[in-house]
Scaffold this motif. Structure first.
Motif, PDB file in Angstrom:
ATOM      1  N   GLY A   1       0.814  -1.200   0.000  1.00  0.00           N
ATOM      2  CA  GLY A   1       0.000   0.000   0.000  1.00  0.00           C
ATOM      3  C   GLY A   1       0.849   1.251   0.000  1.00  0.00           C
ATOM      4  O   GLY A   1       2.012   1.237   0.409  1.00  0.00           O
ATOM      5  N   THR A   2       0.265   2.347  -0.473  1.00  0.00           N
ATOM      6  CA  THR A   2       0.957   3.632  -0.494  1.00  0.00           C
ATOM      7  C   THR A   2       0.064   4.695   0.135  1.00  0.00           C
ATOM      8  O   THR A   2      -1.160   4.568   0.177  1.00  0.00           O
ATOM      9  CB  THR A   2       1.326   4.050  -1.932  1.00  0.00           C
ATOM     10  N   ARG A   3       0.710   5.768   0.603  1.00  0.00           N
ATOM     11  CA  ARG A   3      -0.003   6.882   1.203  1.00  0.00           C
ATOM     12  C   ARG A   3       0.577   8.187   0.699  1.00  0.00           C
ATOM     13  O   ARG A   3       1.769   8.277   0.396  1.00  0.00           O
ATOM     14  CB  ARG A   3       0.112   6.827   2.727  1.00  0.00           C
ATOM     15  N   ALA A   4      -0.269   9.202   0.627  1.00  0.00           N
ATOM     16  CA  ALA A   4       0.192  10.513   0.191  1.00  0.00           C
ATOM     17  C   ALA A   4       1.051  11.153   1.264  1.00  0.00           C
ATOM     18  O   ALA A   4       0.752  11.059   2.459  1.00  0.00           O
ATOM     19  CB  ALA A   4      -1.005  11.405  -0.116  1.00  0.00           C
ATOM     20  N   LEU A   5       2.134  11.797   0.836  1.00  0.00           N
ATOM     21  CA  LEU A   5       2.939  12.593   1.748  1.00  0.00           C
ATOM     22  C   LEU A   5       2.281  13.950   1.972  1.00  0.00           C
ATOM     23  O   LEU A   5       1.685  14.514   1.038  1.00  0.00           O
ATOM     24  CB  LEU A   5       4.343  12.794   1.180  1.00  0.00           C
ATOM     25  N   PRO A   6       2.360  14.499   3.186  1.00  0.00           N
ATOM     26  CA  PRO A   6       1.786  15.822   3.422  1.00  0.00           C
ATOM     27  C   PRO A   6       2.467  16.865   2.542  1.00  0.00           C
ATOM     28  O   PRO A   6       3.685  16.898   2.425  1.00  0.00           O
ATOM     29  CB  PRO A   6       2.065  16.072   4.904  1.00  0.00           C
ATOM     30  N   LEU A   7       1.654  17.706   1.903  1.00  0.00           N
ATOM     31  CA  LEU A   7       2.177  18.721   0.990  1.00  0.00           C
ATOM     32  C   LEU A   7       1.202  19.887   0.971  1.00  0.00           C
ATOM     33  O   LEU A   7       0.055  19.723   0.566  1.00  0.00           O
ATOM     34  CB  LEU A   7       2.342  18.138  -0.419  1.00  0.00           C
ATOM     35  N   ASP A   8       1.668  21.049   1.416  1.00  0.00           N
ATOM     36  CA  ASP A   8       0.766  22.196   1.513  1.00  0.00           C
ATOM     37  C   ASP A   8       1.205  23.361   0.635  1.00  0.00           C
ATOM     38  O   ASP A   8       0.814  24.502   0.853  1.00  0.00           O
ATOM     39  CB  ASP A   8       0.631  22.659   2.962  1.00  0.00           C
ATOM     40  N   LEU A   9       2.021  23.075  -0.380  1.00  0.00           N
ATOM     41  CA  LEU A   9       2.454  24.109  -1.320  1.00  0.00           C
ATOM     42  C   LEU A   9       1.715  23.949  -2.643  1.00  0.00           C
ATOM     43  O   LEU A   9       1.356  22.843  -3.038  1.00  0.00           O
ATOM     44  CB  LEU A   9       3.965  24.015  -1.569  1.00  0.00           C
ATOM     45  N   SER A  10       1.515  25.060  -3.332  1.00  0.00           N
ATOM     46  CA  SER A  10       0.972  24.979  -4.688  1.00  0.00           C
ATOM     47  C   SER A  10       2.094  24.615  -5.647  1.00  0.00           C
ATOM     48  O   SER A  10       3.260  24.933  -5.414  1.00  0.00           O
ATOM     49  CB  SER A  10       0.344  26.314  -5.084  1.00  0.00           C
ATOM     50  N   TRP A  11       1.760  23.939  -6.730  1.00  0.00           N
ATOM     51  CA  TRP A  11       2.777  23.486  -7.656  1.00  0.00           C
ATOM     52  C   TRP A  11       2.151  23.220  -9.023  1.00  0.00           C
ATOM     53  O   TRP A  11       0.939  23.034  -9.144  1.00  0.00           O
ATOM     54  CB  TRP A  11       3.445  22.197  -7.149  1.00  0.00           C
ATOM     55  N   GLU A  12       2.984  23.224 -10.023  1.00  0.00           N
ATOM     56  CA  GLU A  12       2.576  22.849 -11.381  1.00  0.00           C
ATOM     57  C   GLU A  12       3.292  21.586 -11.840  1.00  0.00           C
ATOM     58  O   GLU A  12       2.755  20.810 -12.623  1.00  0.00           O
ATOM     59  CB  GLU A  12       2.876  23.992 -12.368  1.00  0.00           C
ATOM     60  N   VAL A  13       4.526  21.386 -11.346  1.00  0.00           N
ATOM     61  CA  VAL A  13       5.347  20.256 -11.766  1.00  0.00           C
ATOM     62  C   VAL A  13       5.933  19.596 -10.521  1.00  0.00           C
ATOM     63  O   VAL A  13       6.343  20.283  -9.576  1.00  0.00           O
ATOM     64  CB  VAL A  13       6.494  20.710 -12.702  1.00  0.00           C
ATOM     65  N   LEU A  14       5.963  18.255 -10.528  1.00  0.00           N
ATOM     66  CA  LEU A  14       6.546  17.485  -9.441  1.00  0.00           C
ATOM     67  C   LEU A  14       7.811  16.787  -9.913  1.00  0.00           C
ATOM     68  O   LEU A  14       7.855  16.259 -11.028  1.00  0.00           O
ATOM     69  CB  LEU A  14       5.560  16.423  -8.943  1.00  0.00           C
ATOM     70  N   PHE A  15       8.857  16.771  -9.071  1.00  0.00           N
ATOM     71  CA  PHE A  15      10.089  16.042  -9.344  1.00  0.00           C
ATOM     72  C   PHE A  15      10.346  15.098  -8.173  1.00  0.00           C
ATOM     73  O   PHE A  15      10.548  15.549  -7.044  1.00  0.00           O
ATOM     74  CB  PHE A  15      11.283  16.981  -9.496  1.00  0.00           C
ATOM     75  N   VAL A  16      10.331  13.793  -8.438  1.00  0.00           N
ATOM     76  CA  VAL A  16      10.625  12.834  -7.381  1.00  0.00           C
ATOM     77  C   VAL A  16      12.130  12.784  -7.171  1.00  0.00           C
ATOM     78  O   VAL A  16      12.907  12.706  -8.129  1.00  0.00           O
ATOM     79  CB  VAL A  16      10.084  11.441  -7.735  1.00  0.00           C
ATOM     80  N   GLY A  17      12.549  12.800  -5.894  1.00  0.00           N
ATOM     81  CA  GLY A  17      13.967  12.797  -5.580  1.00  0.00           C
ATOM     82  C   GLY A  17      14.463  11.454  -5.101  1.00  0.00           C
ATOM     83  O   GLY A  17      14.682  10.541  -5.886  1.00  0.00           O
ATOM     84  N   ARG A  18      14.573  11.284  -3.772  1.00  0.00           N
ATOM     85  CA  ARG A  18      15.207  10.071  -3.247  1.00  0.00           C
ATOM     86  C   ARG A  18      14.726   9.812  -1.824  1.00  0.00           C
ATOM     87  O   ARG A  18      14.372  10.734  -1.096  1.00  0.00           O
ATOM     88  CB  ARG A  18      16.726  10.234  -3.274  1.00  0.00           C
ATOM     89  N   ILE A  19      14.753   8.538  -1.421  1.00  0.00           N
ATOM     90  CA  ILE A  19      14.513   8.151  -0.038  1.00  0.00           C
ATOM     91  C   ILE A  19      15.777   7.466   0.474  1.00  0.00           C
ATOM     92  O   ILE A  19      16.363   6.628  -0.219  1.00  0.00           O
ATOM     93  CB  ILE A  19      13.280   7.231   0.101  1.00  0.00           C
ATOM     94  N   ASN A  20      16.232   7.842   1.680  1.00  0.00           N
ATOM     95  CA  ASN A  20      17.427   7.209   2.227  1.00  0.00           C
ATOM     96  C   ASN A  20      17.050   6.066   3.164  1.00  0.00           C
ATOM     97  O   ASN A  20      15.863   5.739   3.332  1.00  0.00           O
ATOM     98  CB  ASN A  20      18.352   8.234   2.884  1.00  0.00           C
ATOM     99  N   GLU A  21      18.038   5.453   3.805  1.00  0.00           N
ATOM    100  CA  GLU A  21      17.770   4.236   4.579  1.00  0.00           C
ATOM    101  C   GLU A  21      16.990   4.494   5.867  1.00  0.00           C
ATOM    102  O   GLU A  21      16.292   3.620   6.348  1.00  0.00           O
ATOM    103  CB  GLU A  21      19.094   3.521   4.910  1.00  0.00           C
ATOM    104  N   ARG A  22      17.103   5.682   6.432  1.00  0.00           N
ATOM    105  CA  ARG A  22      16.350   5.959   7.653  1.00  0.00           C
ATOM    106  C   ARG A  22      14.969   6.525   7.359  1.00  0.00           C
ATOM    107  O   ARG A  22      14.208   6.824   8.273  1.00  0.00           O
ATOM    108  CB  ARG A  22      17.135   6.891   8.568  1.00  0.00           C
ATOM    109  N   GLY A  23      14.652   6.677   6.060  1.00  0.00           N
ATOM    110  CA  GLY A  23      13.321   7.096   5.660  1.00  0.00           C
ATOM    111  C   GLY A  23      13.150   8.558   5.361  1.00  0.00           C
ATOM    112  O   GLY A  23      12.033   9.010   5.088  1.00  0.00           O
ATOM    113  N   ASP A  24      14.234   9.360   5.389  1.00  0.00           N
ATOM    114  CA  ASP A  24      14.144  10.743   4.939  1.00  0.00           C
ATOM    115  C   ASP A  24      13.813  10.752   3.454  1.00  0.00           C
ATOM    116  O   ASP A  24      14.326   9.922   2.681  1.00  0.00           O
ATOM    117  CB  ASP A  24      15.462  11.484   5.148  1.00  0.00           C
ATOM    118  N   ILE A  25      13.000  11.703   3.032  1.00  0.00           N
ATOM    119  CA  ILE A  25      12.554  11.778   1.640  1.00  0.00           C
ATOM    120  C   ILE A  25      12.789  13.192   1.126  1.00  0.00           C
ATOM    121  O   ILE A  25      12.408  14.170   1.768  1.00  0.00           O
ATOM    122  CB  ILE A  25      11.058  11.429   1.518  1.00  0.00           C
TER     123      ILE A  25
END
Length: 400
Positions: free
Chosen positions: A345-369
Motif C-alpha cells: 500500500g501507499t499513502r500521500a505525503l503531506p504537501l501544503d504548497l501549490s505546484w505545477e510540476v513534481l520532481f521525485v527525488g530520493r529516499i534514504n535508509e532511515r526514511g528521509d525523503i
C-alpha cells in the motif's frame, strides 16, 4: 528467480518478505521542511541532485537566465544540512554543477572556467568539508557530463558528446575511472553508475550495447536481441553487481536484468513494458508502465520474483514509482502529489504548497525523503525534505 537470501535485509528474519520489511520501516507521520534559498544573486530555482544517509541535500542553485547569460550570477552547487547552505566553489572557476555524493562527506561536482548560460564543464572536483580533495581535468578538448562517486571515494565520469568548442562535430562519450589519484581511461561509453566494488555500468551507442567495466576491463553484456541495441535510457547497478536496463532493440523497448553473465527479460504488466527507475541492493526495482488502452501511468515493482502493480493513494489512477531504499520503502508521484509505501500500500505525503510540476527525488535508509515542486514548465523549483517523526509532535500524518 532470486535466492531468498538476496531479499533479506539487515535484522530481518530469513522468511520475512520484502513487504514486511517495508511495512515495519515506513513512518506514519512526517515533519516537512523546505530547503531555503541558497544565496546566489538573482536565484530563481534549486535543482535537487542527491540525499545522503545523514539527511544532507545536494543541489544546484540556478540564477535567472539574463543574469546567467551576462555573467552577473552563476550556477553553483550547494550542500544543505539544515542550517546555512554551503556553497561549493573553486579558485579559477566561475560555475559548479553538483553530480553525486557519498556517505564519507565527499561531493563530486563539475566546474566551468567560463560564465554564461551553456558553460563547458572542463573539470571535475571531489570536495569535502569546504576544500577540494581532488581535481580531475576532462580529456583535452572535451567536457564532463555525468559522474558518480562511491564509498571508497572513487569516481566514474563520462564526457559529453559536444566538445568544449560547440562548433565542433559531436564525438562519442568517453568513460574514465579516477581512484587513488590516478585516472584510468575506459574507452567509449556513457557512465550510469558505479558500486563499491568499482564496477561501472553504462551504455555505448557506437557498439549498441550495455557495457560493464570491472577495473579497466570492459565487457559488452549479452542480450536477448538479435541485433545491436539502438538505445538505452536507464542502466541501474546494485552492490551485488546486478544490472537492470531499459533497452531499445528491433524497434521495441525491453527491460533486461543481468546477474553475472546470465540475462533475463523482465515481464510486461498489462501488455506494457516495465520502465525501471531505481534498484536497491536486494534486487527490488521500482518504475512504471504506460498502458495505452487506458492512457495512464501505473507504478510497478519487480520484487525479485514477479512484476506487481503498486496501489495508489486516494483512488488515484496515474502514478510513477522512482526511488526505493534497502528497507523496501519506495516513493513516487501521482496526480495530487507524492506518495510513500510498498507493494502492500501507499499513502500521500503531506504537501501544503501549490505546484505545477513534481520532481521525485530520493529516499534514504532511515526514511528521509527529498522531492521537489516547481512552477509552470518546471521553473522556480523548491526542494522539500520529509523526515519520519513522532505523530504526537504536531507533525503531519501521511494520507491513505
Amino acid at each position: 528467480m532470486f535466492a531468498l537470501a538476496i531479499l533479506v535485509g539487515p535484522g530481518c528474519a530469513a522468511n520475512e518478505p520484502p513487504t514486511a520489511r517495508a511495512e515495519g520501516a515506513r513512518a506514519e507521520c512526517y515533519s516537512l521542511a523546505a530547503v531555503p534559498p541558497l544565496g546566489i544573486p538573482e536565484e530563481v530555482s534549486q535543482s535537487f541532485v542527491d540525499l545522503d544517509e545523514d539527511g544532507r541535500v545536494l543541489l544546484d542553485a540556478i540564477p535567472a537566465e539574463d543574469a546567467h547569460s551576462i555573467g552577473k550570477s552563476m550556477q553553483t552547487a550547494f550542500v544543505w544540512a539544515g542550517g546555512e547552505p554551503q556553497a561549493i566553489m573553486f579558485d579559477g572557476f566561475f560555475q559548479t554543477h553538483a553530480l553525486d555524493m557519498n556517505e564519507r562527506g565527499e561531493v563530486l561536482v563539475s566546474a566551468s572556467p567560463m560564465a554564461g548560460w551553456v558553460p563547458p564543464w572542463t573539470d571535475a572536483f571531489v570536495w569535502k568539508d569546504g576544500h577540494a580533495v581532488a581535481q580531475i581535468p576532462a580529456p583535452s578538448g572535451l567536457q564532463f557530463q555525468y559522474g558518480w562517486i562511491n564509498e571508497l571515494g572513487h569516481v566514474a565520469l563520462s564526457t559529453a558528446i559536444f566538445p568544449v568548442d560547440l562548433g565542433e562535430e559531436p564525438v562519442p562519450p568517453r568513460a574514465s575511472l579516477w581512484r587513488d589519484g590516478e585516472v584510468v581511461e575506459l574507452g567509449e561509453g556513457e557512465v550510469h553508475a558505479i558500486n563499491d566494488a568499482d564496477e561501472i555500468v553504462g551504455f555505448d551507442s557506437g557498439a549498441g550495447a550495455v557495457v560493464r567495466w570491472r577495473g579497466s576491463e570492459r565487457e559488452e553484456l549479452p542480450t536477448l536481441c538479435d541485433s545491436p541495441l539502438t538505445g538505452s535510457t536507464t542502466v541501474l547497478l546494485d552492490a551485488q553487481g546486478r544490472v537492470a536496463a531499459l533497452i531499445e532493440c528491433e524497434g521495441a523497448w525491453r527491460t533486461m536484468l543481468w546477474e553475472g553473465y546470465d540475462v533475463r527479460e523482465l515481464p510486461k504488466l498489462g501488455g506494457a513494458e516495465f520502465r525501471p527507475q531505481d534498484m536497491n541492493d536486494h534486487g527490488e526495482i521500482v518504475g512504471y508502465v504506460y498502458v495505452d488502452v487506458d492512457e495512464r501511468f501505473v507504478p510497478a515493482l519487480w520484487d525479485g520474483d514477479e512484476l506487481v502493480e503498486l496501489p495508489l493513494p486516494n483512488g488515484a489512477t496515474n502514478g510513477v514509482a522512482e526511488s526505493i531504499n534497502n528497507q523496501g520503502v519506495l516513493i513516487g508521484q501521482f496526480e495530487d502529489g507524492f506518495f510513500v509505501g510498498s507493494a502492500a500500500g501507499t499513502r500521500a505525503l503531506p504537501l501544503d504548497l501549490s505546484w505545477e510540476v513534481l520532481f521525485v527525488g530520493r529516499i534514504n535508509e532511515r526514511g528521509d525523503i527529498a522531492n521537489s515542486v516547481a512552477g509552470e514548465h518546471g521553473y522556480s523549483e523548491t526542494t522539500l525534505l520529509w523526515r519520519p517523526a513522532n505523530c504526537e509532535d504536531g507533525t503531519s500524518e501521511a494520507g491513505s
